[in-house]
Design an enzyme around this catalytic site. Structure first.
Site, short mmCIF file in Angstrom:
data_model
loop_
_atom_site.label_atom_id
_atom_site.label_comp_id
_atom_site.label_asym_id
_atom_site.label_seq_id
_atom_site.Cartn_x
_atom_site.Cartn_y
_atom_site.Cartn_z
N THR A 9 1.13 -1.61 0.25
CA THR A 9 0.45 0.03 -0.20
C THR A 9 0.71 1.52 -0.21
O THR A 9 2.16 1.05 0.24
CB THR A 9 -0.66 -0.02 1.41
OG1 THR A 9 -1.74 0.71 0.93
CG2 THR A 9 -0.05 0.19 2.30
N ALA A 12 -0.11 5.91 3.66
CA ALA A 12 0.53 6.35 4.63
C ALA A 12 -0.30 5.96 6.61
O ALA A 12 0.19 4.93 7.27
CB ALA A 12 0.68 7.75 5.29
N LYS A 14 -2.70 3.48 6.79
CA LYS A 14 -2.26 2.03 6.38
C LYS A 14 -1.07 1.06 7.51
O LYS A 14 -1.38 0.71 8.22
CB LYS A 14 -2.87 1.28 5.28
CG LYS A 14 -4.39 1.29 5.12
CD LYS A 14 -4.65 0.41 3.37
CE LYS A 14 -6.16 0.44 3.35
NZ LYS A 14 -6.20 -0.31 2.04
N ASP A 70 -7.58 -5.02 0.71
CA ASP A 70 -8.22 -4.36 0.49
C ASP A 70 -9.29 -3.92 1.15
O ASP A 70 -10.40 -5.26 2.24
CB ASP A 70 -8.84 -4.86 -1.31
CG ASP A 70 -8.94 -3.83 -2.28
OD1 ASP A 70 -8.14 -2.85 -1.63
OD2 ASP A 70 -10.21 -4.43 -2.87
N HIS A 153 -8.62 7.57 9.76
CA HIS A 153 -8.25 7.80 7.83
C HIS A 153 -9.37 7.13 7.17
O HIS A 153 -10.43 6.82 7.32
CB HIS A 153 -6.99 7.41 7.39
CG HIS A 153 -6.87 5.39 7.69
ND1 HIS A 153 -7.49 4.69 6.64
CD2 HIS A 153 -6.52 5.39 8.65
CE1 HIS A 153 -6.59 3.70 6.48
NE2 HIS A 153 -6.57 3.88 8.57
N ASP A 156 -13.94 7.68 9.07
CA ASP A 156 -13.50 7.24 9.49
C ASP A 156 -14.56 8.33 10.09
O ASP A 156 -15.06 7.88 11.24
CB ASP A 156 -11.90 6.75 10.19
CG ASP A 156 -11.50 6.00 10.09
OD1 ASP A 156 -11.82 4.87 9.76
OD2 ASP A 156 -10.38 5.57 10.22
N LYS A 176 -9.49 1.40 18.12
CA LYS A 176 -9.85 1.60 16.90
C LYS A 176 -9.59 -0.45 16.43
O LYS A 176 -10.13 -0.87 15.68
CB LYS A 176 -9.35 2.42 16.65
CG LYS A 176 -9.81 2.62 14.86
CD LYS A 176 -9.01 3.17 13.39
CE LYS A 176 -9.32 2.68 12.61
NZ LYS A 176 -8.84 3.70 11.35
N ARG A 182 -10.11 -4.04 10.27
CA ARG A 182 -8.80 -3.86 10.22
C ARG A 182 -7.98 -4.86 11.46
O ARG A 182 -7.33 -6.03 10.71
CB ARG A 182 -7.98 -2.64 9.47
CG ARG A 182 -6.95 -3.01 8.80
CD ARG A 182 -5.82 -2.36 8.24
NE ARG A 182 -6.94 -1.82 7.08
CZ ARG A 182 -7.39 -0.73 6.84
NH1 ARG A 182 -7.60 0.48 7.46
NH2 ARG A 182 -8.72 -0.67 5.72
#
EC number: 3.6.1.66
Length: 199
Positions: A9, A12, A14, A70, A153, A156, A176, A182
């Protein structure tokens, strides 16, 4: 000794999230930008297909094991859109804010605001790995009528977490990661890697 792992990716946010999620494991997470990995067309029709495309491409260009994510947001009232097009919902080079502003506009007047984040993670030992390890998880919530919070990000600020009055952007990072799509997918992926003796 930690194993180098390329993260497929350029996002930034992630990269930071993955580094936190994998902090307790013997991996050094390196963004693909460090290797000047070329861009690849994400022309799959599902989150799974796109994650495989990205992981294979990063592994091929770096020679390292790769992990790809993804993910996106599915909105019930919009028949699951933006879905796999979440990152480019407002156009190919759209900012996160442009994307969620377009989504808020699309949701004007909608009574059903249910939505969920989806995340698919793919781990490939090498570019020709015939059996990539795949994990998928979701995070339920709803679309707010206005953005709230400065953390996180992507979408959110407009995603209200189910069972709370908070958006994902108002959660502490640890909170989170413990609850997000994730974070859950990463837990499943780690369990699968342990089961296969990779970790």
């Amino acid at each position: 000794m930690s194993q180098r792992l390329v993260l497929a990716t350029g996002n930034a946010g992630k990269v930071k999230e993955f580094a936190q999620l994998l902090a307790d494991f013997p991996f050094t997470v390196l963004p693909q930008s460090q290797f000047n990995v070329s861009s690849v067309a994400e022309d799959g029709t599902t989150f799974v297909e796109n994650a495989i495309i990205k992981a294979r491409h990063a592994a091929r260009e770096t020679g390292l094991p790769a992990i790809a994510d993804d993910s996106g947001i599915e909105v019930d009232a919009l028949n699951g859109r933006p879905g796999i097009y979440s990152a480019r919902y407002a156009g190919d080079n759209a900012t996160a804010e442009q994307n969620w502003q377009k989504l808020l506009l699309a949701m004007e007047g909608q009574a059903d605001r249910r939505a969920r984040f989806q995340c698919v993670l793919v781990f490939m030992r090498h570019a020709d790995d015939p059996s990539p390890v795949i994990a998928q998880a979701s995070w339920e919530g709803s679309i707010t009528t206005a953005p709230k919070g400065n953390g996180g990000h992507g979408y959110d600020p407009i995603f209200q977490v189910e069972g709370t009055t908070l958006t994902a952007a108002e959660l502490e990072p640890a909170q989170k990661n413990a609850n997000s799509h994730r974070g859950k997918a990463m837990g499943m992926l780690i369990d699968a890697l342990k089961a296969k003796g990779i970790l």
